[in-house]
Structure formats: C-alpha cells, structure tokens
Design a protein around this motif. Structure first.
Motif, PDB file in Angstrom:
ATOM      1  N   GLN A 105       0.737  -1.295   0.060  1.00 59.11           N
ATOM      2  CA  GLN A 105      -0.033  -0.054   0.070  1.00 59.11           C
ATOM      3  C   GLN A 105       0.824   1.128  -0.107  1.00 59.11           C
ATOM      4  N   ILE A 106       1.931   1.266   0.737  1.00 63.43           N
ATOM      5  CA  ILE A 106       2.704   2.432   0.728  1.00 63.43           C
ATOM      6  C   ILE A 106       3.497   2.607  -0.514  1.00 63.43           C
ATOM      7  N   LEU A 107       3.798   1.409  -1.538  1.00 60.76           N
ATOM      8  CA  LEU A 107       4.647   1.312  -2.604  1.00 60.76           C
ATOM      9  C   LEU A 107       3.541   2.163  -3.581  1.00 60.76           C
ATOM     10  N   MET A 108       2.461   1.896  -3.617  1.00 58.19           N
ATOM     11  CA  MET A 108       1.273   2.186  -4.409  1.00 58.19           C
ATOM     12  C   MET A 108       0.936   3.690  -4.296  1.00 58.19           C
ATOM     13  N   GLY A 109       0.966   4.136  -2.999  1.00 59.27           N
ATOM     14  CA  GLY A 109       0.874   5.393  -2.780  1.00 59.27           C
ATOM     15  C   GLY A 109       2.054   6.227  -3.271  1.00 59.27           C
ATOM     16  N   GLY A 110       3.456   5.588  -3.231  1.00 62.93           N
ATOM     17  CA  GLY A 110       4.430   6.414  -3.423  1.00 62.93           C
ATOM     18  C   GLY A 110       4.518   6.315  -5.083  1.00 62.93           C
ATOM     19  N   THR A 111       4.073   5.582  -5.625  1.00 64.00           N
ATOM     20  CA  THR A 111       4.039   4.990  -6.977  1.00 64.00           C
ATOM     21  C   THR A 111       3.176   6.357  -7.781  1.00 64.00           C
ATOM     22  N   ALA A 112       1.919   6.533  -7.157  1.00 66.70           N
ATOM     23  CA  ALA A 112       1.027   7.663  -7.530  1.00 66.70           C
ATOM     24  C   ALA A 112       1.694   9.138  -7.337  1.00 66.70           C
ATOM     25  N   THR A 113       2.372   9.164  -6.213  1.00 64.05           N
ATOM     26  CA  THR A 113       3.080  10.527  -5.962  1.00 64.05           C
ATOM     27  C   THR A 113       4.108  10.794  -6.964  1.00 64.05           C
ATOM     28  N   PHE A 162      -3.215 -13.057   1.502  1.00 65.39           N
ATOM     29  CA  PHE A 162      -3.763 -12.020   0.320  1.00 65.39           C
ATOM     30  C   PHE A 162      -3.094 -10.900   0.506  1.00 65.39           C
ATOM     31  N   THR A 163      -3.182 -10.275   1.574  1.00 64.56           N
ATOM     32  CA  THR A 163      -2.298  -8.884   1.578  1.00 64.56           C
ATOM     33  C   THR A 163      -0.708  -8.975   1.298  1.00 64.56           C
ATOM     34  N   LEU A 164      -0.170  -9.986   2.041  1.00 61.96           N
ATOM     35  CA  LEU A 164       1.123 -10.426   1.987  1.00 61.96           C
ATOM     36  C   LEU A 164       1.634 -10.531   0.388  1.00 61.96           C
ATOM     37  N   MET A 165       0.827 -11.161  -0.196  1.00 57.09           N
ATOM     38  CA  MET A 165       1.174 -11.425  -1.794  1.00 57.09           C
ATOM     39  C   MET A 165       1.023 -10.153  -2.578  1.00 57.09           C
ATOM     40  N   LEU A 166       0.056  -9.315  -2.068  1.00 56.06           N
ATOM     41  CA  LEU A 166      -0.038  -8.057  -2.917  1.00 56.06           C
ATOM     42  C   LEU A 166       0.988  -7.294  -2.787  1.00 56.06           C
ATOM     43  N   VAL A 169       3.151  -7.972  -5.901  1.00 56.98           N
ATOM     44  CA  VAL A 169       2.707  -7.467  -6.943  1.00 56.98           C
ATOM     45  C   VAL A 169       2.771  -5.954  -7.246  1.00 56.98           C
ATOM     46  N   ALA A 170       2.697  -5.347  -5.855  1.00 58.44           N
ATOM     47  CA  ALA A 170       3.099  -3.691  -5.962  1.00 58.44           C
ATOM     48  C   ALA A 170       4.628  -3.743  -6.353  1.00 58.44           C
ATOM     49  N   MET A 171       5.681  -4.394  -5.904  1.00 61.29           N
ATOM     50  CA  MET A 171       6.979  -4.286  -6.194  1.00 61.29           C
ATOM     51  C   MET A 171       7.156  -4.356  -7.623  1.00 61.29           C
ATOM     52  N   GLN A 172       6.260  -5.519  -8.397  1.00 59.51           N
ATOM     53  CA  GLN A 172       6.472  -5.658  -9.884  1.00 59.51           C
ATOM     54  C   GLN A 172       5.664  -4.445 -10.499  1.00 59.51           C
ATOM     55  N   LEU A 173       4.883  -3.964  -9.821  1.00 56.56           N
ATOM     56  CA  LEU A 173       4.205  -2.724 -10.593  1.00 56.56           C
ATOM     57  C   LEU A 173       5.360  -1.494 -10.491  1.00 56.56           C
ATOM     58  N   VAL A 174       5.867  -1.433  -9.520  1.00 58.29           N
ATOM     59  CA  VAL A 174       7.014  -0.466  -9.427  1.00 58.29           C
ATOM     60  C   VAL A 174       7.975  -0.392 -10.427  1.00 58.29           C
ATOM     61  N   THR A 175       8.522  -1.614 -10.432  1.00 63.26           N
ATOM     62  CA  THR A 175       9.751  -2.183 -11.286  1.00 63.26           C
ATOM     63  C   THR A 175       9.134  -1.855 -12.859  1.00 63.26           C
ATOM     64  N   PHE A 176       8.041  -2.166 -13.076  1.00 61.66           N
ATOM     65  CA  PHE A 176       7.630  -1.898 -14.416  1.00 61.66           C
ATOM     66  C   PHE A 176       7.672  -0.306 -14.725  1.00 61.66           C
ATOM     67  N   SER A 285      11.432   3.436  -5.778  1.00 60.74           N
ATOM     68  CA  SER A 285      12.071   2.350  -5.899  1.00 60.74           C
ATOM     69  C   SER A 285      11.204   1.113  -5.187  1.00 60.74           C
ATOM     70  N   THR A 286      11.604  -0.036  -5.574  1.00 58.10           N
ATOM     71  CA  THR A 286      11.004  -1.159  -4.813  1.00 58.10           C
ATOM     72  C   THR A 286      11.282  -1.172  -3.361  1.00 58.10           C
ATOM     73  N   SER A 287      12.521  -0.662  -2.745  1.00 60.59           N
ATOM     74  CA  SER A 287      12.861  -0.405  -1.660  1.00 60.59           C
ATOM     75  C   SER A 287      12.207   0.863  -0.839  1.00 60.59           C
ATOM     76  N   THR A 288      11.531   1.488  -1.406  1.00 57.67           N
ATOM     77  CA  THR A 288      10.818   2.762  -0.936  1.00 57.67           C
ATOM     78  C   THR A 288      10.198   2.690   0.635  1.00 57.67           C
ATOM     79  N   ALA A 289       9.508   1.393   0.661  1.00 56.20           N
ATOM     80  CA  ALA A 289       8.835   1.251   1.863  1.00 56.20           C
ATOM     81  C   ALA A 289       9.970   0.867   2.828  1.00 56.20           C
TER      82      ALA A 289
END
Length: 368
Positions: A105-113, A162-166, A169-176, A285-289
C-alpha cells in the motif's frame, strides 16, 4: 502420602497461567525491564564483535540519532513515517483483519506520488499539486486495501496471505514504472524527481524541510484516536473485532465494516507513501517502503492500538535504528551489525508481551 507424592510428580514444574488483568504500571515495568535486558545482551554482543566499551557504543547510538540538528530531524522524519503507517494498520488490526500488506500500500501511494511529480509537476502550482498528491496517494493505497477486503467480505479468503502477496505485486508494478521513468536512461533507477524546480516537494515549514511531515501526521494521529474511540464506526470496528457473530446479532453489517475499514487502512498507508516520496526521498524504488510496513505491525501491537502510545514506541525504535546505523560506520562494522542490535531489541520487546499476558506458576514443594 504416596498418593500425594504421585500427584506432585505428575504436576509440571512450571505452568503458564493467563492473567485476568494487569496494572498499567506493572505492564510498562515489564516492558522497561525488557529494554534493559536487551541493552545488556546487546552490550555483550558489541564486546564480542567490536572489543569496544559498550558505553562508548551506546553514546555512539545517541550521537547517531540526535547528535546533530540534521540527524535529529532525520530521526523525527523517520518516526512520523513509521507512526503514520502504524496508525494506518490500527483500524484493521483492531477489527482483527491482519493487514500484512502495508508495504504494498505504501508502494502504490508512492508510485502515484511519483507519477504526479513527473507528469503534473509543471502543470499546476505546488500547493495544488501537493493536494492532488495527497488525494491520489491515499486513493492508490485505498484500492490496494480494498481488493483483499472485498475477497474477505464476500468469500472469506485468508487476508494474511492475500495482503502479503499483494506486496510482491506492488513491487513488480514499481519495477514496471521504473522502466519508463528511469533517469538517467539505462540506470534502472528513477533518480531525484524534480530536483530543479522541486515540484511536488514538501515546502519548508517553520524553516525546516520536515515540518509539514510532523504537522500532517500529528493531525492524523489525533483524528484516528477520535475516530476509533468516539465514532460509531470505531465502535463497530471494536465489536467486529471481538466477535463477528455478536456484531451480526447487533445488526452490524460485518462485510461493510470490513470493506470500509480496509479502505481507511489502505488509504493511510498509501498517504505514508507520499510522505516518503514527496516529503523525504523524492524518488521511487522497490525499496521505498524499506520494511516499515512490517516494523509498524510491531509498533501497533506493542501500543495496544493506542495512537498516542505509538508515538513513544515509534520514536524509540527509530532512535535505536538510526543510532545503530551510526555505530556500524563509526566502528567499521558492516551494515548487518545495526540489524543485529535492532533485532535483539525487537526480540525482547516482542517477548515481553508474553509475560504481560501470562504469568508463570512454579510447583510448590510439599513437605511430608
């Protein structure tokens, strides 16, 4: 007499008994003792590794955390980010929805930012851009929290997995996204976003770059405390957490509460992503969180979901982490040395919760 001896032999030497209650003073006394024991054990490890006086090393920890004005503010900055994430986890955990997906969730918020800083930085004034960033980062985290909530409410899936696996998924979206945003080209990193005009960066407040971070999280802390303690929604969260059957009997729509609460939890964690990207690192980056999503679980749990207690726990953990990083470089240790010291601290802090919830009763010797 022989029968009494036989019974005595069958009795275990020590038994665990759950406490009915414990005073607040004794509870915090146990935690303080755990901290002192962790410092003693860490001192032994320090002597074994560095051959240095532990007191000098602990002074190095203090110096690393608050030794200069800049270090002190970095410690404050990291504290408010960790506090924000812990506050985000609190509604879900209070409901006994184990949201292990704060990292994602942090990564998705950071990606939107980061996306808004890159694409919208030159299209609007900074104050308006920051408002849009706050809304977008919260919305991105909210969506990432909404997905497992819907599956839990409709199909009773395991929210922990479920939340752990997401997170992955978020890390891969950041990489993309990094593929399109890398700067310089071919570096596989985004670099500092908007370094020239500082578009999307938090402005200085009271002459400090991290003043706005503190103000925003302080308002959020008070708001969540009021929400959880005095609002109808907070009451429903508590009831669902105690027993879903009781909640249904009382006329509470459990599925609706789960979805609403996880939207709030994800939104706050997503907002924390904007604090990191827009208010601190100015990159993604993928390590932002940085593992904060997992550390925040410890903060929330140890604080008994009390937002104000989380301030102290967050500050203490960050203080030790920042100080441990300093002594690793000061005494020529590798980066794992600070993790060892932090790990010892967390081991004792988590372990002491057992003695808060249980007491040990030893077998009494019987006289003939």
């Amino acid at each position: 007499m022989s029968k009494e001896m036989t019974v005595a032999k069958k009795e275990p030497f020590v038994r665990m008994i759950k406490r009915d209650s414990i005073s607040r003073g004794k509870e915090w006394g146990i935690r303080l003792l755990a901290v002192l024991l962790s410092l003693i054990v860490a001192a032994v490890v320090i002597v074994a590794i560095t051959k240095q006086n532990p007191l000098q090393v602990y002074l190095g920890i203090v110096d690393g955390a608050v030794g200069t004005n800049r270090r002190a503010w970095v410690t404050i900055r990291e504290t408010v980010v960790l506090l924000c994430i812990a506050i985000g986890l609190t509604p879900a955990f209070k409901m006994k929805f184990w949201n292990i997906g704060a990292e994602g969730q942090i990564l998705m918020g950071g990606t939107a930012t980061a996306a808004l800083m890159i694409y919208a930085g030159d299209t609007m004034p900074n104050w308006l851009l920051l408002i849009v960033i706050f809304i977008a980062s919260a919305a991105a985290g909210m969506v990432w929290g909404l997905i497992p909530a819907i599956f839990k409410a409709k199909f009773n899936t395991n929210e922990t997995l479920f939340t752990l696996m997401l997170n992955y998924v978020a890390m891969q979206l950041v990489t993309f996204c990094i593929v399109f945003w890398e700067n310089p080209a071919g570096s596989n990193t985004v670099g500092i976003i908007g370094a020239a005009g500082q578009k999307g960066w938090f402005p200085q407040v009271f002459g400090n770059a991290y003043g706005l971070n503190v103000i925003l999280v302080a308002v959020l802390t008070v708001g969540i405390y009021i929400y959880m303690k005095y609002s109808k929604h907070g009451y429903e969260i508590a009831v669902v957490g105690e027993s879903q059957n009781t909640a249904r009997y009382a006329g509470i729509n459990v599925g609706k509460v789960i979805i609403r609460t996880m939207m709030l939890s994800g939104a706050i964690c997503g907002f924390a992503g904007s604090l990191i990207v827009s208010g601190a690192s100015h990159t993604i980056s993928t390590s932002t969180a940085g593992g904060r999503g997992f550390t925040a679980i410890i903060v929330a749990w140890m604080s008994k979901f009390n937002p104000f207690a989380m301030i102290l726990v967050s500050a203490f953990l960050v203080f030790m982490q920042q100080g441990s990083i300093q002594i690793a470089s000061q005494f020529g240790l590798n980066e794992n040395a600070s993790d060892i010291i932090t790990g010892i601290l967390l081991f004792f802090l988590i372990g002491c919760e057992f003695f808060i919830n249980y007491r040990l009763e030893f077998r009494k010797s019987r006289k003939a």
